[in-house]
Design an enzyme around this catalytic site. Sequence first.
Site, PDB file in Angstrom:
ATOM      1  N   GLY A 212      -3.947  -2.602  -1.257  1.00 25.25           N
ATOM      2  CA  GLY A 212      -3.253  -2.863  -0.004  1.00 25.25           C
ATOM      3  C   GLY A 212      -3.330  -1.708   0.963  1.00 25.25           C
ATOM      4  N   ILE A 213      -2.305  -1.606   1.799  1.00 27.24           N
ATOM      5  CA  ILE A 213      -2.266  -0.559   2.808  1.00 27.24           C
ATOM      6  C   ILE A 213      -1.039   0.306   2.574  1.00 27.24           C
ATOM      7  CG2 ILE A 213      -0.902  -1.861   4.501  1.00 27.24           C
ATOM      8  CD1 ILE A 213      -2.767  -0.677   6.665  1.00 27.24           C
ATOM      9  N   GLY A 214      -1.125   1.569   2.988  1.00 26.24           N
ATOM     10  CA  GLY A 214      -0.004   2.477   2.817  1.00 26.24           C
ATOM     11  C   GLY A 214      -0.427   3.743   2.105  1.00 26.24           C
ATOM     12  N   ILE A 216       0.204   4.995  -1.010  1.00 23.98           N
ATOM     13  CA  ILE A 216      -0.303   4.948  -2.381  1.00 23.98           C
ATOM     14  C   ILE A 216      -1.714   4.370  -2.449  1.00 23.98           C
ATOM     15  CG2 ILE A 216       0.046   3.881  -4.648  1.00 23.98           C
ATOM     16  CD1 ILE A 216       3.051   4.347  -4.266  1.00 23.98           C
ATOM     17  N   GLU A 235      -6.789  -9.172  -0.810  1.00 22.07           N
ATOM     18  CA  GLU A 235      -6.206  -9.771   0.381  1.00 22.07           C
ATOM     19  C   GLU A 235      -6.679  -9.047   1.631  1.00 22.07           C
ATOM     20  OE1 GLU A 235      -1.900 -11.866   0.245  1.00 22.07           O
ATOM     21  OE2 GLU A 235      -1.949  -9.726  -0.151  1.00 22.07           O
TER      22      GLU A 235
END
Length: 630
Positions: A212-214, A216, A235
């Site tokens: 995902g994004i962010g 981590i 995704e």
Amino acid sequence: MTPLDESRDNVNWSKYLKSGNRIFIGSNAAVPNALIDNLIANSEGLHDIETVHMLTLSENVWAKPEHKDLFKVNSLFIGGKNIREAIAEGRGDYTPCFISDVPRLFLENSLPLDVALIMVSPPDEYGYCSLGVSVDIVSSAVKAAKYVIAQINTKMPRTNGHSFVHVNQIHDWINVDQDLPQVIPPEFDQRTEQIGQYVAMLIENGATLQIGIGKIPEAVLRYLGNHKDLGIHSEMISDGVIDLMLKGVINNRRKTYHKGKAVITFCIGSQKVYDFVDGNPHIEFYPSEHINSPVKIAKNDNMISINSAIEVDLTGQVVSDSIGYQFYSGIGGQVDFVRGASLSKGGKPIIALPSTTKDGKISRIVAHITEGGGVVTSRGHVSYVITEFGIASLQGKSIRERALELIRIAHPKFRDQLLADVRKHYWVPEYQESSPSSVPELGAIEMKRFNFANVNYILRPLAPADERKLQEFFYSHNKETLIMRYNHHITQMTREKSCNLVSVNQHTDLALCFTRRDYLGEAIQAVARYYFIESINSGEVAFVIKESLRGRGMATTLLAEMIAIAKIRKLDSLIACVRRDNASMLKVFERSGFIRQPSEDFDEVSLKLALNEPSSVEQNLPESSNNDID
């Protein structure tokens, strides 16, 4: 020439909408803000329009209090200040759902759509517009809605895959250019870096990733630069993925599904991401019902899903969409990919989160879920949980073992209380006396990777959750090994005895092990420890190596690590007692600088290494020990 070549700057909304209708608003970085503004400006006589959408990267003006009579928010994934506030104040609703199921909600009339508001690229010569950076559930909204109204944006990339909408599917439009919202990669702090390193250690060459994004996810990607032949079935992607694709680390060559292609449903990032996906034949966008299908995800061998959480309880239940009674985000695709990775051959579903809140005052590893919090991923789905303090492997673990594994990766200041809390429910027996302690001298992430005879092994501290693993290791020994280690043929390793051996105060004593992970789980291959003798400021060393792995350098490597840690702790010496007929172990000690000492027992040889004198251990390390990750 196509019908959309005619330029328009206004929509006749009364033709398509009436009060009480439900509209869909485009997702993520493809929110048609100009269409929303146009609707608001021409909304006279309209009331109670329900807006359905996922995450929307915009000002979300439809959720502002001044528009509460015009719009009612129904978010499938909460994000953005105005959306979150509307739901918290009761002006809006949150509908929990798996992203893979959303198309069915639209198409089977659980959430029938009257109008879909979308953003697309200009049509090509064949009359096809592209949904660009956000195909996800927009594709199914286009199919399900009675009317589709588009914002034609020349700044929208044309992406490949199943991203196209023909002009005859669009009932009305306006031509308004709009910069796509940019999400700049975040800065990392130390604990995020450590989480990234731990996650990277679970990713083998040739794996396929969902990420995902962010902070981590970006930290994980930073530590994959030396990996090879990674793939993407996710995704979304962001800047870090682009960097690895440009380096050739992500090339999709070893994927077993959509081989040779990175497949996603949307992308978010800086302008670099949007430029990279524009016309790129190596990245294909598909609808959520395809990408998020657990069955299709599982077609990728070695599928790694990496998701985060708000809190995880000691049984492994994962809370991801709420902070107590406050709904914060959504289920999204977490369960889809956790299940898909679990079903994948060699797959690993990973939950990664910091051990505490930002201020360090609240543990995110909890004895019980915060009141009002909701489980997104069940305890039966979780395999790995990672914090900056390590990796908790939960697959196939009992509640007792899970609790001990998760306490080990909790922040040290909360471990004793967590252990006390689980004792109340008899999850952990009374003979489990202490909470796990750490070995910071082993390195920032307290784990190192070694390769012996082309097989990967992990060196890490022995932990209380290893009770059963140590029993299994003991019962794998032959009679000769037991005599060499214990000086007699011991035939039983009780739970209490095993628990005592793994419940080590690592701040004074030291216990390390080599483990190997495969499809059967994690198994101990070697154990080394020293017992601190305060009166002489020394440590007494002992080893056990699996019979089939002897002679490969494991003992020498473990001894070198213990010597290094003992020096940091300023011990004066290390000592050992070895049976005189154990020639191979005597050789290990003597090659590492130990000197024979007078012994009263003829059957044993006493050895000593003075730590304040130069040692030759560095000269005798096996070549494989250069492969540690620190």
